[in-house]
Design a protein around this motif. Sequence first.
Motif, mmCIF file in Angstrom:
data_model
loop_
_atom_site.group_PDB
_atom_site.id
_atom_site.type_symbol
_atom_site.label_atom_id
_atom_site.label_comp_id
_atom_site.label_asym_id
_atom_site.label_seq_id
_atom_site.Cartn_x
_atom_site.Cartn_y
_atom_site.Cartn_z
ATOM 1 N N TRP A 1 0.816 -1.115 0.126
ATOM 2 C CA TRP A 1 0.195 -0.099 0.114
ATOM 3 C C TRP A 1 0.773 1.357 -0.065
ATOM 4 N N LYS A 2 1.785 1.339 0.781
ATOM 5 C CA LYS A 2 2.749 2.454 1.067
ATOM 6 C C LYS A 2 3.784 2.685 -0.352
ATOM 7 N N ARG A 3 4.054 1.612 -0.824
ATOM 8 C CA ARG A 3 4.536 1.860 -2.150
ATOM 9 C C ARG A 3 3.722 2.414 -3.150
ATOM 10 N N LEU A 4 2.358 1.887 -3.431
ATOM 11 C CA LEU A 4 1.417 2.295 -4.352
ATOM 12 C C LEU A 4 1.204 3.908 -4.132
ATOM 13 N N CYS A 5 1.326 4.354 -2.517
ATOM 14 C CA CYS A 5 1.196 5.601 -2.195
ATOM 15 C C CYS A 5 2.560 6.460 -2.650
ATOM 16 N N GLY A 6 3.381 5.863 -3.347
ATOM 17 C CA GLY A 6 4.718 6.725 -3.704
ATOM 18 C C GLY A 6 5.727 6.495 -2.619
ATOM 19 N N GLU A 7 5.609 5.916 -1.510
ATOM 20 C CA GLU A 7 6.609 5.913 -0.615
ATOM 21 C C GLU A 7 7.726 4.985 -0.717
ATOM 22 N N LYS A 8 9.132 5.202 -0.215
ATOM 23 C CA LYS A 8 10.100 4.617 -0.319
ATOM 24 C C LYS A 8 10.132 3.425 0.943
ATOM 25 N N VAL A 9 9.654 1.957 0.409
ATOM 26 C CA VAL A 9 9.523 1.312 1.604
ATOM 27 C C VAL A 9 10.705 0.036 1.762
ATOM 28 N N SER B 1 -19.380 9.505 -7.983
ATOM 29 C CA SER B 1 -19.298 10.973 -7.588
ATOM 30 C C SER B 1 -18.563 11.068 -6.170
ATOM 31 N N ASP B 2 -18.646 10.187 -5.312
ATOM 32 C CA ASP B 2 -18.045 10.193 -3.928
ATOM 33 C C ASP B 2 -16.465 9.714 -4.045
ATOM 34 N N LEU B 3 -15.879 9.477 -4.907
ATOM 35 C CA LEU B 3 -14.787 8.613 -5.008
ATOM 36 C C LEU B 3 -13.502 9.240 -4.111
ATOM 37 N N LYS B 4 -13.515 10.596 -3.930
ATOM 38 C CA LYS B 4 -12.447 11.087 -3.095
ATOM 39 C C LYS B 4 -12.847 10.943 -1.592
ATOM 40 N N PRO B 5 -14.044 11.234 -1.255
ATOM 41 C CA PRO B 5 -14.069 10.509 0.199
ATOM 42 C C PRO B 5 -13.910 9.202 0.735
ATOM 43 N N LEU B 6 -14.264 8.359 -0.281
ATOM 44 C CA LEU B 6 -14.111 7.017 -0.376
ATOM 45 C C LEU B 6 -12.489 6.733 -0.158
ATOM 46 N N LEU B 7 -11.665 7.117 -1.080
ATOM 47 C CA LEU B 7 -10.194 6.785 -0.946
ATOM 48 C C LEU B 7 -9.975 7.708 0.282
ATOM 49 N N LEU C 1 -4.030 7.555 -6.032
ATOM 50 C CA LEU C 1 -3.971 7.617 -4.450
ATOM 51 C C LEU C 1 -3.387 9.192 -4.163
ATOM 52 N N LYS C 2 -2.562 9.783 -5.056
ATOM 53 C CA LYS C 2 -2.173 10.909 -4.527
ATOM 54 C C LYS C 2 -2.878 12.240 -5.045
ATOM 55 N N GLU C 3 -3.428 11.847 -6.176
ATOM 56 C CA GLU C 3 -4.194 13.073 -6.776
ATOM 57 C C GLU C 3 -5.717 12.834 -6.894
ATOM 58 N N GLY C 4 -6.195 11.528 -6.405
ATOM 59 C CA GLY C 4 -7.658 11.415 -6.534
ATOM 60 C C GLY C 4 -8.313 11.440 -7.857
ATOM 61 N N VAL C 5 -7.363 11.319 -8.673
ATOM 62 C CA VAL C 5 -7.783 11.116 -10.218
ATOM 63 C C VAL C 5 -7.623 9.712 -10.941
ATOM 64 N N PHE C 6 -8.512 9.404 -11.490
ATOM 65 C CA PHE C 6 -8.394 8.071 -12.273
ATOM 66 C C PHE C 6 -8.856 8.182 -13.808
ATOM 67 N N HIS C 7 -7.905 7.705 -14.702
ATOM 68 C CA HIS C 7 -8.268 7.893 -16.007
ATOM 69 C C HIS C 7 -8.410 6.384 -16.494
ATOM 70 N N PRO C 8 -9.624 6.177 -16.959
ATOM 71 C CA PRO C 8 -9.817 4.708 -17.425
ATOM 72 C C PRO C 8 -9.400 5.042 -19.045
ATOM 73 N N GLU C 9 -8.610 4.067 -19.340
ATOM 74 C CA GLU C 9 -7.948 3.689 -20.564
ATOM 75 C C GLU C 9 -9.175 3.723 -21.537
ATOM 76 N N LEU C 10 -9.057 4.603 -22.415
ATOM 77 C CA LEU C 10 -10.425 4.878 -23.253
ATOM 78 C C LEU C 10 -10.109 3.748 -24.442
ATOM 79 N N ALA C 11 -11.240 3.357 -24.864
ATOM 80 C CA ALA C 11 -11.199 2.356 -26.026
ATOM 81 C C ALA C 11 -10.219 1.001 -25.977
ATOM 82 N N GLN C 12 -10.093 0.703 -24.747
ATOM 83 C CA GLN C 12 -9.099 -0.498 -24.691
ATOM 84 C C GLN C 12 -10.004 -1.798 -25.137
#
Length: 512
Positions: free
Chosen positions: A34-42, A386-392, A485-496
């Motif tokens: 989890w910490k690695r995914l959040c960008g920390e050096k573990v 629409s409530d992604l940020k509070p969930l995260l 996890l850092k910016e609260g934004v998620f981009h689905p890859e389009l047309a995959q």
Amino acid sequence: MKTFYVTTPLYYVNDVPHIGHAYTTVAADVLARWKRLCGEKVFFLTGTDEHGSKIAEAAAKVQISPLDYATKYASEFKRLWVVLGISNDDFIRTTEERHRKIVQFVFSRLEATGDIYPGTYSGWYCTPCESFYAESDLKDGKCPTCGRAVEILNEDSYFFRLSRYQDKLLKHYEENPDFLQPNFRSQEIINFVKQGLKDLSVSRTRVSWGIPVPNHPGHTVYVWFDALINYITAVGYPMDSSPEAWDSFREFWPADVHFVGKEIFRFHAVIWPAMLEALQINIPKKVFAHGWWTVEGQKMSKSLGNVVDPHKVCDEYGVDAFRYFLLREVPFGGDGDFSQGAVLNRYNAELANALGNLLSRTLTLIAKHFQGSLPSSAYGKLSLLSDLKPLLSRIQGSYDRLAYHEALDETWSLVFRTNKYIDEQAPWKLGPADKEKLSGILAECSNVLQILAVLLAPVMPEKSAEMWKQLGRTDSLAAAARALLKEGVFHPELAQTIQKGESLFPRKGRWK
Ligand code: ME8
């Protein structure tokens, strides 16, 4: 870059690992991931505790050297960690030279400062727990921790001046209320220290299988004093005053969290911080003592023959389902019961019927109606999350409090909510004239599933990678996780183009 240092106990190598050992290691692994995914050096450390009479006696029984015995069982731990997908950065064995050097250095240093002094030990010893007890500690004349027989010891010994650190420890507990977790276990430690600490015998003359005490032939270092030091050995505790060496040590020290079982909380909450105070180095930020697993309602023990082999559970349910079960079943910190019924129920209800089914329904419809590729316009007006940020932020908060079950609860609320959404929208009822609506519904589901793949990566690394792939993503999950996890934004890859594959969690019947 923020660093994070997490440890498991160093396990004794007197036998093969069981689910209790797997539990602590999986919990530490999930946090490290989890910490690695959040960008920390573990830095994630585990390893084996190989000295002392417990190992010497086990080796003597089968007539091999203690080191050969330790090597054999250390490799069993290593093998299990590979099977369980444990992402440790180091595996330390207390018989390694890098560790021996530091233990001897620490012993000599504390002797020089007067924190270690010679005396005579007279009292009781429990070999299975490698612990000393006063007469008044015993329960019905037996070990108060494990209930087994204790033996009387009278021997010359070196003592660590634990009593000197009593007030400092109490002050530290008071000033750092998060140091000992969970809170309901910390009061017991505080009471114990308040009752008065006795100096601790830290050398043995009757145990030859140990690190020799420097300059005092005939003495070996007490196995707990030896083993605790591993946490600083592994991150390069310096034996000199070179600033570079100290900088490098301080990159990870003090540790962020030591995970331990409740029976060894005292060693980590009292003796270890006192040793660090004596060495004048920082005390770890947190020691977390989790509870114990019983099996089908009974204490796990060799004599009852009910010790659960983690390999067997993984063969039956898969590694990720086992990891999931361990963290989902019991609020981290409390005790729990491992039963076939409980594993099966969670597997079928939460993994097969909820998560697996959500993926499979979504992919089937995308394949059937859109030849495996949704138009990118379908992602134009997502609204389900629409409530992604509070969930995260709730999930983040759960990980910060080491409340894994809550993080999983939050995640599953999303799984259940999305399944309900599909049921309500009933996309299977839509005809060719409703293609735009259909693509919108499926884009919502695909988007949620991609987010779920990210959120589940620490707990179920293999299944999450498989979901990511089946959903058609060819880019790095780690990079998407960082944005999420850092910016609260998620981009689905389009047309995959999806890659529908095997069912993620095929339903199971009762295991034999
Ligand atoms: O104590 N339920 O090693 P150990 C949950 N070498 N966790 C369990 C468990 C159970 N039934 N049984 C074991 C030692 N564990 C020392 C540690 S550290 C410097 C030295 C887990 O092989 C739990 O983490 O007896 C417990 O603390 C640890 O295994 C004990 O492992």
